[in-house]
Design an enzyme around this catalytic site. Structure first.
Site, short mmCIF file in Angstrom:
data_model
loop_
_atom_site.label_atom_id
_atom_site.label_comp_id
_atom_site.label_asym_id
_atom_site.label_seq_id
_atom_site.Cartn_x
_atom_site.Cartn_y
_atom_site.Cartn_z
N VAL A 326 -39.61 -17.88 -9.30
CA VAL A 326 -39.08 -18.60 -8.14
C VAL A 326 -38.68 -17.56 -7.11
CG1 VAL A 326 -38.32 -20.67 -9.37
CG2 VAL A 326 -36.78 -18.72 -9.21
N GLU A 327 -38.56 -18.00 -5.87
CA GLU A 327 -38.44 -17.08 -4.74
C GLU A 327 -37.19 -16.22 -4.77
OE1 GLU A 327 -37.06 -20.22 -1.36
OE2 GLU A 327 -38.55 -20.79 -2.84
N GLN A 328 -36.16 -16.65 -5.49
CA GLN A 328 -34.91 -15.88 -5.55
C GLN A 328 -35.05 -14.58 -6.35
OE1 GLN A 328 -35.23 -19.12 -5.88
NE2 GLN A 328 -33.90 -20.04 -4.34
N GLY A 329 -36.21 -14.33 -6.92
CA GLY A 329 -36.46 -13.09 -7.65
C GLY A 329 -36.47 -13.24 -9.15
#
Length: 531
Positions: A326-329
């Site tokens: 996911v984009e949060q890392g």
């Protein structure tokens, strides 16, 4: 590094400053004690005012915290945000043209701050081309005040190809957060649920001649700290605020598994919304979408309906077969749904979100599963402008443009929709009042024609119908067992899609009233994904 109180920290913010912050919905890396002190000062004195606020991800709790602290008339004059839904108050200011409201893709904002900090000429990228973030189609200006303020990007041609150059943002102040610091001001996020873009935010301000303010839970001796766990080195930090009661997330306390700490394989506690099986239309959509996943794929799940796919895969015993990001890392782990989306219990890796967005824009994702607010005949999708409010794209644009294939997941219509699934069939008990298949989307967050030119496979999964993007536009390829094609699908669309000559029925195992039964049987097509 100087240790100060939150109120002293707030005094350092000047009228007209550009303030860049890090954070994510659910309270991840949210420096809310500093935010609250700035808000208290403004409410008491009217200062600081006319701020420019920059944030890549959604920050807040949809009530008081995060970006909501800045949502007072006169306090900010411009906001450049990736996602706005966690601050209804800021959305209201944008709606009433009391601020200049700009939305840009989350990855663009984070990477632009990094590029600014490196004194490069802004961010030059193809991300956003032919969408609402292309300067020829609005450039991210989300209200009349922003449109009157002038562009934040321009088109440049390099090697015969068009790119967007997003102009540098030079913060006067950066506000970041970590778990602890040492005597030199080195900031570690070792016990946080993510690193996000803390380093890029700090770098952009410091190398622009600005100041970096940090909030941490505690100070430790350097001998007790691990250098490799420092996310923001002390050379970038000016002031540190100690917040002993700082929670890891809005849930409160600190959960070791969310930070991926060793020997923290305890299951998700009941205080988290996580991995519970979806129900209703969301379950149908998640089951059908999961049927498109092949073992060994690199997969991204977006916020909302796609977030339920992980629970379906877990129940089917297939989650370990893919590489989830996911984009949060976050990489892998037990993805948390709902307000804490972006965190995971026991992840296998936690990266800076800037590194994650580099991975996405470079094509590292085999299949992205993303939400859909509106869809039109050309296959365009809008998720960034719904109703009267500014929503923003979050990481949607960065991910959808970079992924090798995209599956959009959403209900066929919304607002009042009621369906019943049983014995392999679907019944529409009440239609939604708001259509989602429209003649023309209000704002292009995903450009269908551009995806076609690239040869990108694109699918649209709803609870009653499945479409693919073809040269003829949107093509209906499957319908749910039990529904009437004309009455429940074609008559409720603002345009007439092409209907495949081999129109098929959706997998009947998507339509059962017992979620455990469906996942226990698994799917007849398991492992035979098509994207």
């Amino acid at each position: 590094m100087i240790e100060v109180s939150a109120s002293e920290c707030a005094q350092s913010i000047r009228d007209g400053d550009t303030v860049a912050i890090t954070g994510n919905g659910g309270g991840m890396l949210e420096a809310d004690e500093i935010f609250a002190a700035i808000e208290a000062r403004f409410l008491a004195t009217g200062h600081p005012r006319d701020l420019v606020l920059v944030h890549a991800l959604g920050v807040g709790d949809a009530q008081e915290r995060g970006v909501n602290r800045f949502a007072h008339e006169g306090m900010v004059r411009r906001v450049v945000g990736g996602h706005w839904s966690w601050s209804p108050r800021m959305q209201k200011l944008a709606r009433e043209n009391l601020i200049e409201a700009f939305t840009l893709p989350s990855g663009v904002i984070s990477l632009l701050l990094r590029e600014t900090g490196a004194k490069r000429p802004g961010l030059i990228t193809r991300t956003g081309l032919n969408t609402a973030y292309d300067p020829r189609f609005g450039g991210g200006a989300a209200n009349d005040a922003a449109r009157a303020a002038g562009p934040v990007s321009e088109i440049v041609t390099i090697g015969g190809e068009e790119h967007i150059r997003y102009l540098p943002i030079r913060p006067n102040v950066a506000i970041v957060r970590g778990t602890y610091c040492d005597e030199q001001g080195n900031i570690s996020c070792a016990e946080e649920a993510g690193d996000l873009d803390a380093n890029a935010v700090a770098l952009s301000a410091k190398n622009s001649g600005g100041r970096v303010l940090a909030q941490v839970r505690e100070k430790r001796k350097a001998s007790q700290c691990i250098a490799r766990l420092v996310q923001v080195p002390g050379v970038l930090v000016d002031q540190v605020v100690m917040a002993p009661e700082q929670p890891q997330t809005h849930v409160g306390g600190y959960e070791p598994s969310l930070a991926g700490l060793p020997d923290s394989d305890t299951p998700l506690g009941s205080r988290f919304e996580g991995l519970s099986l979806p129900s209703g239309p969301r379950a149908i959509i998640a089951r059908r979408a999961a049927d498109e996943i092949c073992a060994g794929q690199s997969v991204n799940f977006g916020f909302g309906i796609p977030g339920g796919i992980a629970a379906i895969l877990s129940a089917q015993g297939r989650l370990a077969e893919i590489w989830l990001t996911v984009e949060q890392g976050i990489h892998n782990g037990k993805l948390i749904d709902g307000a804490l989306f972006g965190a995971a219990a026991s992840p296998s890796a936690i990266m800076r979100s800037t590194d994650q967005f580099d991975f996405y824009s470079g094509g590292g994702v085999d299949a992205a599963f993303l939400g859909a607010g509106e869809i039109d005949a050309a296959g365009n999708v809008n998720v960034s402008r719904l109703g009267q409010d500014v929503v923003g794209p979050g990481g949607f644009v960065d991910i959808s443009q970079g992924a090798k294939a995209v599956v959009f997941c959403g209900t066929f219509e919304t607002s009042g929709l009621a369906v019943r699934a049983s014995d392999g069939r679907l019944a529409i008990e009440r239609g939604g009042r708001i259509p989602k298949f429209v003649e023309q989307v209000r704002e292009v967050t995903f450009c269908g024609p551009s995806a076609l030119k690239q040869g990108k496979p694109v699918m649209y999964v709803t609870e009653r119908a499945v479409f693919r993007l073809t040269r003829n536009g949107l093509t209906l390829v499957e319908i749910a067992p039990g529904i009437d094609l004309q009455k429940h699908v074609l008559d409720r669309m603002a345009f007439t899609p092409k209907v495949a000559s081999d129109l098929a029925l959706m997998n009947p195992l998507c339509f059962v009233d017992d979620a455990a039964e469906a996942e226990g049987k698994a799917f007849a097509k398991t492992g035979a994904g098509n994207v």
